[in-house]
Motif scaffolding. Structure first.
Motif, PDB file in Angstrom:
ATOM      1  N   GLY A 154       0.798  -1.220   0.000  1.00  0.00           N
ATOM      2  CA  GLY A 154       0.000   0.000   0.000  1.00  0.00           C
ATOM      3  C   GLY A 154       0.829   1.268   0.000  1.00  0.00           C
ATOM      4  O   GLY A 154       0.376   2.308  -0.422  1.00  0.00           O
ATOM      5  N   GLY A 155       2.049   1.204   0.523  1.00  0.00           N
ATOM      6  CA  GLY A 155       2.907   2.375   0.528  1.00  0.00           C
ATOM      7  C   GLY A 155       2.442   3.440   1.495  1.00  0.00           C
ATOM      8  O   GLY A 155       2.242   3.194   2.684  1.00  0.00           O
ATOM      9  N   PHE A 156       2.242   4.642   0.976  1.00  0.00           N
ATOM     10  CA  PHE A 156       1.982   5.810   1.814  1.00  0.00           C
ATOM     11  C   PHE A 156       0.717   5.661   2.655  1.00  0.00           C
ATOM     12  O   PHE A 156       0.717   5.968   3.833  1.00  0.00           O
ATOM     13  N   TYR A 157      -0.366   5.175   2.051  1.00  0.00           N
ATOM     14  CA  TYR A 157      -1.610   5.115   2.829  1.00  0.00           C
ATOM     15  C   TYR A 157      -1.542   4.083   3.938  1.00  0.00           C
ATOM     16  O   TYR A 157      -2.176   4.232   4.982  1.00  0.00           O
ATOM     17  N   GLU A 158      -0.766   3.023   3.766  1.00  0.00           N
ATOM     18  CA  GLU A 158      -0.612   2.045   4.855  1.00  0.00           C
ATOM     19  C   GLU A 158       0.194   2.650   6.003  1.00  0.00           C
ATOM     20  O   GLU A 158      -0.083   2.387   7.168  1.00  0.00           O
ATOM     21  N   ARG A 159       1.192   3.469   5.666  1.00  0.00           N
ATOM     22  CA  ARG A 159       1.943   4.147   6.724  1.00  0.00           C
ATOM     23  C   ARG A 159       1.055   5.156   7.441  1.00  0.00           C
ATOM     24  O   ARG A 159       1.191   5.369   8.639  1.00  0.00           O
ATOM     25  N   LEU A 160       0.147   5.780   6.704  1.00  0.00           N
ATOM     26  CA  LEU A 160      -0.798   6.712   7.315  1.00  0.00           C
ATOM     27  C   LEU A 160      -1.693   5.981   8.308  1.00  0.00           C
ATOM     28  O   LEU A 160      -1.934   6.463   9.420  1.00  0.00           O
ATOM     29  N   ILE A 161      -2.165   4.806   7.943  1.00  0.00           N
ATOM     30  CA  ILE A 161      -2.991   3.999   8.842  1.00  0.00           C
ATOM     31  C   ILE A 161      -2.192   3.632  10.097  1.00  0.00           C
ATOM     32  O   ILE A 161      -2.701   3.692  11.207  1.00  0.00           O
ATOM     33  N   ARG A 162      -0.916   3.298   9.911  1.00  0.00           N
ATOM     34  CA  ARG A 162      -0.079   2.954  11.062  1.00  0.00           C
ATOM     35  C   ARG A 162       0.070   4.137  12.009  1.00  0.00           C
ATOM     36  O   ARG A 162       0.002   3.971  13.232  1.00  0.00           O
ATOM     37  N   THR A 163       0.245   5.357  11.470  1.00  0.00           N
ATOM     38  CA  THR A 163       0.388   6.523  12.346  1.00  0.00           C
ATOM     39  C   THR A 163      -0.893   6.782  13.127  1.00  0.00           C
ATOM     40  O   THR A 163      -0.839   7.169  14.292  1.00  0.00           O
ATOM     41  N   VAL A 164      -2.051   6.553  12.488  1.00  0.00           N
ATOM     42  CA  VAL A 164      -3.324   6.741  13.183  1.00  0.00           C
ATOM     43  C   VAL A 164      -3.470   5.712  14.301  1.00  0.00           C
ATOM     44  O   VAL A 164      -3.842   6.050  15.429  1.00  0.00           O
ATOM     45  N   LYS A 165      -3.173   4.460  13.999  1.00  0.00           N
ATOM     46  CA  LYS A 165      -3.278   3.407  15.021  1.00  0.00           C
ATOM     47  C   LYS A 165      -2.363   3.698  16.198  1.00  0.00           C
ATOM     48  O   LYS A 165      -2.751   3.548  17.358  1.00  0.00           O
ATOM     49  N   LEU A 166      -1.134   4.115  15.910  1.00  0.00           N
ATOM     50  CA  LEU A 166      -0.166   4.395  16.963  1.00  0.00           C
ATOM     51  C   LEU A 166      -0.632   5.557  17.841  1.00  0.00           C
ATOM     52  O   LEU A 166      -0.634   5.454  19.072  1.00  0.00           O
ATOM     53  N   ALA A 167      -1.054   6.652  17.223  1.00  0.00           N
ATOM     54  CA  ALA A 167      -1.519   7.812  17.994  1.00  0.00           C
ATOM     55  C   ALA A 167      -2.793   7.479  18.766  1.00  0.00           C
ATOM     56  O   ALA A 167      -2.960   7.905  19.909  1.00  0.00           O
ATOM     57  N   LEU A 168      -3.676   6.698  18.147  1.00  0.00           N
ATOM     58  CA  LEU A 168      -4.925   6.309  18.818  1.00  0.00           C
ATOM     59  C   LEU A 168      -4.633   5.410  20.016  1.00  0.00           C
ATOM     60  O   LEU A 168      -5.223   5.576  21.084  1.00  0.00           O
ATOM     61  N   ARG A 169      -3.707   4.485  19.847  1.00  0.00           N
ATOM     62  CA  ARG A 169      -3.352   3.579  20.949  1.00  0.00           C
ATOM     63  C   ARG A 169      -2.730   4.362  22.104  1.00  0.00           C
ATOM     64  O   ARG A 169      -3.026   4.117  23.269  1.00  0.00           O
ATOM     65  N   LYS A 170      -1.860   5.331  21.793  1.00  0.00           N
ATOM     66  CA  LYS A 170      -1.219   6.121  22.845  1.00  0.00           C
ATOM     67  C   LYS A 170      -2.208   7.061  23.529  1.00  0.00           C
ATOM     68  O   LYS A 170      -2.076   7.351  24.712  1.00  0.00           O
ATOM     69  N   THR A 171      -3.181   7.526  22.782  1.00  0.00           N
ATOM     70  CA  THR A 171      -4.131   8.490  23.328  1.00  0.00           C
ATOM     71  C   THR A 171      -5.268   7.825  24.074  1.00  0.00           C
ATOM     72  O   THR A 171      -5.588   8.180  25.208  1.00  0.00           O
ATOM     73  N   VAL A 172      -5.906   6.850  23.461  1.00  0.00           N
ATOM     74  CA  VAL A 172      -7.129   6.264  24.005  1.00  0.00           C
ATOM     75  C   VAL A 172      -6.862   4.931  24.695  1.00  0.00           C
ATOM     76  O   VAL A 172      -7.754   4.373  25.320  1.00  0.00           O
TER      77      VAL A 172
END
Length: 197
Positions: A8-26
């Protein structure tokens, strides 16, 4: 592609950043179902407000083209945080205000963590592969200006009008035209957009 997220390239990395920030936040936050749904909808708005590329407005100023433009046909601007006005007789006033402020803190934490990850991802997406150097900015490039003073959901674009090289010949800062003013920023605070060309 089935079970091949690395394609997927860029969009898969974008999903990873969302998951990481969501996990750290919530991750360990205690939220009611309605609060969690509201938080996720606001996070969706954050993601859909990021600039993909730009278009020029009537005044020949670069305007960000966002995923919201593709979904809704317009840019979604975040509404300011609502003021909670309750009747003084309402017994749960303090509890509701406390929950509201808690949700706002979580959203601000998500924005801080995710935007930093997203900016790092933009840098790595626009680096020259063998050397790992970031592409240098040129005059007339439209860039994303990183400034922590800007409120959540706000991405500022500017047009490079002049570049200033250092002693080594590499560009160290740029003069940027934004709306009716010109500012000077170091290249560390300037970033290429997702779709630059």
């Amino acid at each position: 592609m089935e079970r091949a997220p690395w394609w997927g390239g860029f969009y898969e990395r974008l999903i990873r950043t969302v998951k990481l920030a969501l996990r750290k936040t919530v991750g360990r936050a205690t939220l009611f179902r309605d609060e969690l749904e509201t938080l996720l909808i606001e996070i969706e708005e954050v993601l859909n407000s990021r600039p993909l590329t730009y278009i020029f407005s009537e005044f020949n100023e670069p305007e960000p083209l966002t995923p919201s433009h593709m979904i809704l046909g317009r840019r979604v601007n975040s509404l300011p945080p609502a003021r909670l006005n309750f009747d003084s007789k309402f017994s749960y006033r303090k509890v509701l205000i406390k929950r509201f402020n808690y949700r706002q803190r979580l959203l601000n934490m998500f924005w801080t963590k995710w935007s930093k990850e997203y900016i790092c991802m933009l840098k790595s997406a626009h680096c020259i592969k063998p050397t790992g150097e970031i592409k240098e900015f040129k005059i007339d490039d439209v860039v994303l200006i990183n400034d922590e003073k800007f409120p959540r959901h706000f991405w500022k674009l500017g047009k490079v009008v002049d570049v200033f090289p250092g002693r080594d010949g590499k560009i160290r800062s740029c003069k940027i035209k934004i709306q009716n003013s010109i500012i000077k920023r170091p290249v560390q605070l300037l970033h290429n957009l997702e779709l630059n060309e």
